[in-house]
Design a protein around this motif. Structure first.
Motif, PDB file in Angstrom:
ATOM      1  N   HIS A   2       0.008  -9.025  -9.862  1.00  0.00           N
ATOM      2  CA  HIS A   2       0.202  -7.661  -9.343  1.00  0.00           C
ATOM      3  C   HIS A   2      -0.657  -7.499  -8.085  1.00  0.00           C
ATOM      4  O   HIS A   2      -1.578  -6.684  -8.024  1.00  0.00           O
ATOM      5  CB  HIS A   2      -0.178  -6.628 -10.405  1.00  0.00           C
ATOM      6  CG  HIS A   2       0.653  -6.712 -11.649  1.00  0.00           C
ATOM      7  ND1 HIS A   2       1.995  -6.388 -11.675  1.00  0.00           N
ATOM      8  CD2 HIS A   2       0.332  -7.120 -12.901  1.00  0.00           C
ATOM      9  CE1 HIS A   2       2.467  -6.566 -12.890  1.00  0.00           C
ATOM     10  NE2 HIS A   2       1.484  -7.017 -13.656  1.00  0.00           N
ATOM     11  N   VAL A   3      -0.328  -8.296  -7.100  1.00  0.00           N
ATOM     12  CA  VAL A   3      -1.101  -8.337  -5.855  1.00  0.00           C
ATOM     13  C   VAL A   3      -0.137  -8.288  -4.689  1.00  0.00           C
ATOM     14  O   VAL A   3       0.897  -8.966  -4.691  1.00  0.00           O
ATOM     15  CB  VAL A   3      -1.957  -9.626  -5.769  1.00  0.00           C
ATOM     16  CG1 VAL A   3      -2.664  -9.708  -4.426  1.00  0.00           C
ATOM     17  CG2 VAL A   3      -2.975  -9.683  -6.909  1.00  0.00           C
ATOM     18  N   LYS A   4      -0.478  -7.499  -3.680  1.00  0.00           N
ATOM     19  CA  LYS A   4       0.315  -7.435  -2.460  1.00  0.00           C
ATOM     20  C   LYS A   4      -0.528  -7.944  -1.301  1.00  0.00           C
ATOM     21  O   LYS A   4      -1.664  -7.530  -1.117  1.00  0.00           O
ATOM     22  CB  LYS A   4       0.785  -6.005  -2.192  1.00  0.00           C
ATOM     23  CG  LYS A   4       1.823  -5.939  -1.090  1.00  0.00           C
ATOM     24  CD  LYS A   4       2.488  -4.575  -1.010  1.00  0.00           C
ATOM     25  CE  LYS A   4       3.551  -4.569   0.087  1.00  0.00           C
ATOM     26  NZ  LYS A   4       4.192  -3.261   0.235  1.00  0.00           N
ATOM     27  N   ILE A   5       0.046  -8.871  -0.515  1.00  0.00           N
ATOM     28  CA  ILE A   5      -0.657  -9.445   0.623  1.00  0.00           C
ATOM     29  C   ILE A   5      -0.234  -8.731   1.906  1.00  0.00           C
ATOM     30  O   ILE A   5       0.959  -8.592   2.176  1.00  0.00           O
ATOM     31  CB  ILE A   5      -0.352 -10.956   0.766  1.00  0.00           C
ATOM     32  CG1 ILE A   5      -0.601 -11.700  -0.549  1.00  0.00           C
ATOM     33  CG2 ILE A   5      -1.173 -11.561   1.909  1.00  0.00           C
ATOM     34  CD1 ILE A   5      -2.023 -11.660  -1.047  1.00  0.00           C
ATOM     35  N   HIS A   6      -1.212  -8.275   2.690  1.00  0.00           N
ATOM     36  CA  HIS A   6      -0.955  -7.639   3.986  1.00  0.00           C
ATOM     37  C   HIS A   6      -1.624  -8.493   5.063  1.00  0.00           C
ATOM     38  O   HIS A   6      -2.841  -8.707   5.019  1.00  0.00           O
ATOM     39  CB  HIS A   6      -1.533  -6.226   4.038  1.00  0.00           C
ATOM     40  CG  HIS A   6      -1.095  -5.354   2.904  1.00  0.00           C
ATOM     41  ND1 HIS A   6       0.060  -4.625   2.924  1.00  0.00           N
ATOM     42  CD2 HIS A   6      -1.680  -5.122   1.692  1.00  0.00           C
ATOM     43  CE1 HIS A   6       0.185  -3.955   1.790  1.00  0.00           C
ATOM     44  NE2 HIS A   6      -0.856  -4.240   1.024  1.00  0.00           N
ATOM     45  N   HIS A   7      -0.847  -8.946   6.014  1.00  0.00           N
ATOM     46  CA  HIS A   7      -1.391  -9.796   7.076  1.00  0.00           C
ATOM     47  C   HIS A   7      -1.524  -8.976   8.356  1.00  0.00           C
ATOM     48  O   HIS A   7      -0.538  -8.453   8.869  1.00  0.00           O
ATOM     49  CB  HIS A   7      -0.451 -11.000   7.287  1.00  0.00           C
ATOM     50  CG  HIS A   7      -0.911 -11.935   8.344  1.00  0.00           C
ATOM     51  ND1 HIS A   7      -0.100 -12.920   8.875  1.00  0.00           N
ATOM     52  CD2 HIS A   7      -2.108 -12.066   9.003  1.00  0.00           C
ATOM     53  CE1 HIS A   7      -0.759 -13.598   9.786  1.00  0.00           C
ATOM     54  NE2 HIS A   7      -1.978 -13.101   9.899  1.00  0.00           N
ATOM     55  N   LEU A   8      -2.759  -8.853   8.856  1.00  0.00           N
ATOM     56  CA  LEU A   8      -3.038  -8.083  10.061  1.00  0.00           C
ATOM     57  C   LEU A   8      -3.666  -8.979  11.126  1.00  0.00           C
ATOM     58  O   LEU A   8      -4.368  -9.928  10.810  1.00  0.00           O
ATOM     59  CB  LEU A   8      -4.017  -6.944   9.766  1.00  0.00           C
ATOM     60  CG  LEU A   8      -3.484  -5.641   9.180  1.00  0.00           C
ATOM     61  CD1 LEU A   8      -2.909  -5.824   7.790  1.00  0.00           C
ATOM     62  CD2 LEU A   8      -4.616  -4.614   9.124  1.00  0.00           C
ATOM     63  N   GLY A   9      -3.429  -8.653  12.390  1.00  0.00           N
ATOM     64  CA  GLY A   9      -4.065  -9.368  13.485  1.00  0.00           C
ATOM     65  C   GLY A   9      -3.046  -9.937  14.439  1.00  0.00           C
ATOM     66  O   GLY A   9      -2.167  -9.219  14.924  1.00  0.00           O
TER      67      GLY A   9
END
Length: 545
Positions: free
Chosen positions: A453-460
């Motif tokens: 139950h994990v959501k990955i958000h990629h920023l940059g």
């Protein structure tokens, strides 16, 4: 014969047998061999003989050490023509019977890089390489507006991003584009990059390029306008960069690399302590921020270790079995050896280390008593890998550029991942200098998140795209001092078959494109944590205050 004499006779006989086998292999192998250049003379003036020797070594390095050479040949790469062109350039600047080594270095860099027929972010010649694709930002932001069946992109603002005075001075004179809010951007959609501005997604106009750019020619209302652009800086790597910050709801972890030996700011034991602290501190957190901006990579198994400790933060004892299973999800066993040098190095270091092993045999009982679980595990991994590499590397010496090695590390006892302990969001931060193991890190997180139950958000920004060519070594020419940084093998992982990964030289594309200066603002907009601004002060410099 006394037993103590056997201690020396048996190992000596084995070494002699290995030496004879190596000699026979050297004689029958079609792979050319040259004496290893351990130290260059680095002369400013070269004789014709010295120039020819350097060019001969340059060809040798490219054809027998570089794992990308067969692919380049398939695409029309002609090493003999390139060497001839380098020689022509040197002849034009010839002084009587001598040559300037600087001319050789410049000519070699020009011809090797200009004719480099594949994308490979680990290859370099005297510091020159094919640049990856960097994002050059304009100061123009637009939003999508639906108009009938068509989407229009209307200018919201045209203003320079807030930056430190030092940065503004370094950029010099600034002439903003003559663009006003309300105008329509009528150029290609490929120049629109997702941006987050408070409550909604907007776009910042820019372009991906491997050339240095100062301006772009863009279309607004169907007319061409010259627009200034800038690109993100490399973070200042001075000072203490690896560590953690936390609030009640958020854990922030920054890492400068995954090397953990000479040249790193963190040793093995320090890293293990960091993993244990991350494990304990992440319990109960709503989100974790992993900052790998300007992280050049390192050892894959260490990255697997950190993410195992994060995802299984309530598990009392993290087993090496679990870390191995997670590591194997990415390091999926397909490892193509495309360079005889890879095989030669494998045998060279095994023979060289055998002398030390023989010395240590006398004290093996005491050494065994002092071994930690981690040391025993590392030894087992190396032993299994060496055993799996022996025959394929031997075949590579006889039939160069033919062998594909498929190997695994220690086979774990578990056959599937247990349910993850951590649930929440992970914010993963990268820039254009995040490479190699940093890029594998995103592959790890995506895989682990699939069954949690994990959501990955990629920023940059997009990462460097330096993942497929591995095990690089530095080689130098004997007279001029010109050096090459050459990968000796190529690997592949199914984990990069992902829509967000765009290949070597492009890397992973983020969910939201962010500069260092807009990063904290974006995190605050995405994360509901009133303590975050104070905890992450200085994040734009990667030196938290």
């Amino acid at each position: 014969m006394r037993k103590r004499h056997l201690f020396w006779i048996i190992p000596s006989s084995l070494i002699l047998a290995v030496f004879l086998a190596a000699l026979i292999g050297h004689i029958i192998s079609p792979v050319p061999s040259k004496k290893l250049v351990t130290k260059s003379k680095a002369k400013k003036i070269l004789t014709e003989k010295e120039l020819d020797e350097d060019l001969d070594y340059l060809k040798y390095y490219m054809t027998t050490i570089y794992c990308g050479y067969p692919e380049m040949v398939e695409k029309g790469y002609d090493i003999d023509k390139i060497i001839a062109d380098i020689k022509k350039d040197c002849d034009k600047d010839k002084h009587g019977k001598t040559y300037d080594s600087g001319t050789l270095i410049s000519a070699a860099k020009k011809h090797i890089i200009n004719n480099h027929a594949i994308e490979d972010q680990h290859f370099a010649i005297s510091g020159s390489s094919k640049f990856p694709y960097y994002l050059y930002y304009s100061d123009i932001y637009v939003e999508a507006v639906e108009s009938g069946e068509k989407t229009k992109y209307i200018v919201l603002r045209n203003e320079r991003e807030k930056m430190p005075e030092k940065k503004i001075k370094a950029l010099g004179k600034y002439v903003p584009a003559n663009i006003k809010p309300g105008q329509e951007y009528t150029g290609p959609d490929t120049m629109l990059f997702d941006w987050f501005d408070g409550n909604k997604k907007i776009y910042r106009i820019g372009t991906l390029s491997r050339q240095n750019l100062n301006n772009l020619s863009l279309l607004f209302d169907g007319k061409k306008v010259t627009v200034p652009v800038i690109t993100n800086d490399r973070l200042d790597t001075a000072g203490k960069l690896q560590g953690m910050r936390e609030t009640k709801d958020t854990l922030y972890i920054s890492l400068v690399n995954f090397v953990f030996n000479g040249g790193s700011v963190m040793g093995e034991q320090e890293f293990k302590t960091l993993c244990e602290n991350a494990k304990n501190k992440s319990v109960g957190k709503k989100q974790v921020i992993i900052d790998l901006r300007s992280n050049g990579g390192g050892e894959l198994w260490r990255a697997a270790m950190l993410y195992t400790y994060l995802f299984y933060n309530k598990t009392e004892n993290i087993s090496y079995d679990l870390i191995t299973f997670i590591s194997n999800m990415i390091d999926d066993g397909e490892h193509t050896v495309m360079s005889p040098e890879f095989a030669k190095n494998h045998f060279y270091w095994n023979i060289k280390n055998s002398k030390e092993k023989i010395k240590k045999m006398k004290f093996r009982k005491q050494a065994k008593e002092q071994e930690t679980d981690f040391m025993r595990y590392e030894k087992a991994q190396i032993k299994i890998r060496d055993r799996q590499l022996f025959w394929p590397c031997l075949a590579e010496m006889i039939y160069p550029y033919q062998t594909t090695i498929k190997y695994k590390s220690t086979k774990p006892k578990i056959s599937e991942l247990p349910p993850a302990d951590f649930s929440g969001d992970i914010y993963f931060l990268t820039d254009k200098y995040s490479a190699s193991c940093s890029e594998y890190s995103l592959a790890f997180l995506n895989k682990l998140a699939e069954n949690a139950h994990v959501k990955i958000h990629h920023l940059g920004e997009n990462t460097q795209g330096a993942v497929f060519y591995i095990d690089p070594c530095t080689k130098v020419l004997p007279n001029s001092g010109l050096w090459l940084y050459i990968p000796t093998a190529r690997s592949h992982s199914q984990a990069f078959n992902h829509p967000s990964f765009h290949g070597e030289g492009y890397g992973w594309f983020p969910e939201y494109w962010v500069t260092h200066y807009n990063l904290l603002n974006t995190l605050n907009n995405l994360i509901d944590d009133p303590e975050l601004t104070e905890a992450l002060q200085g994040i734009e410099k990667w030196q938290l205050q």
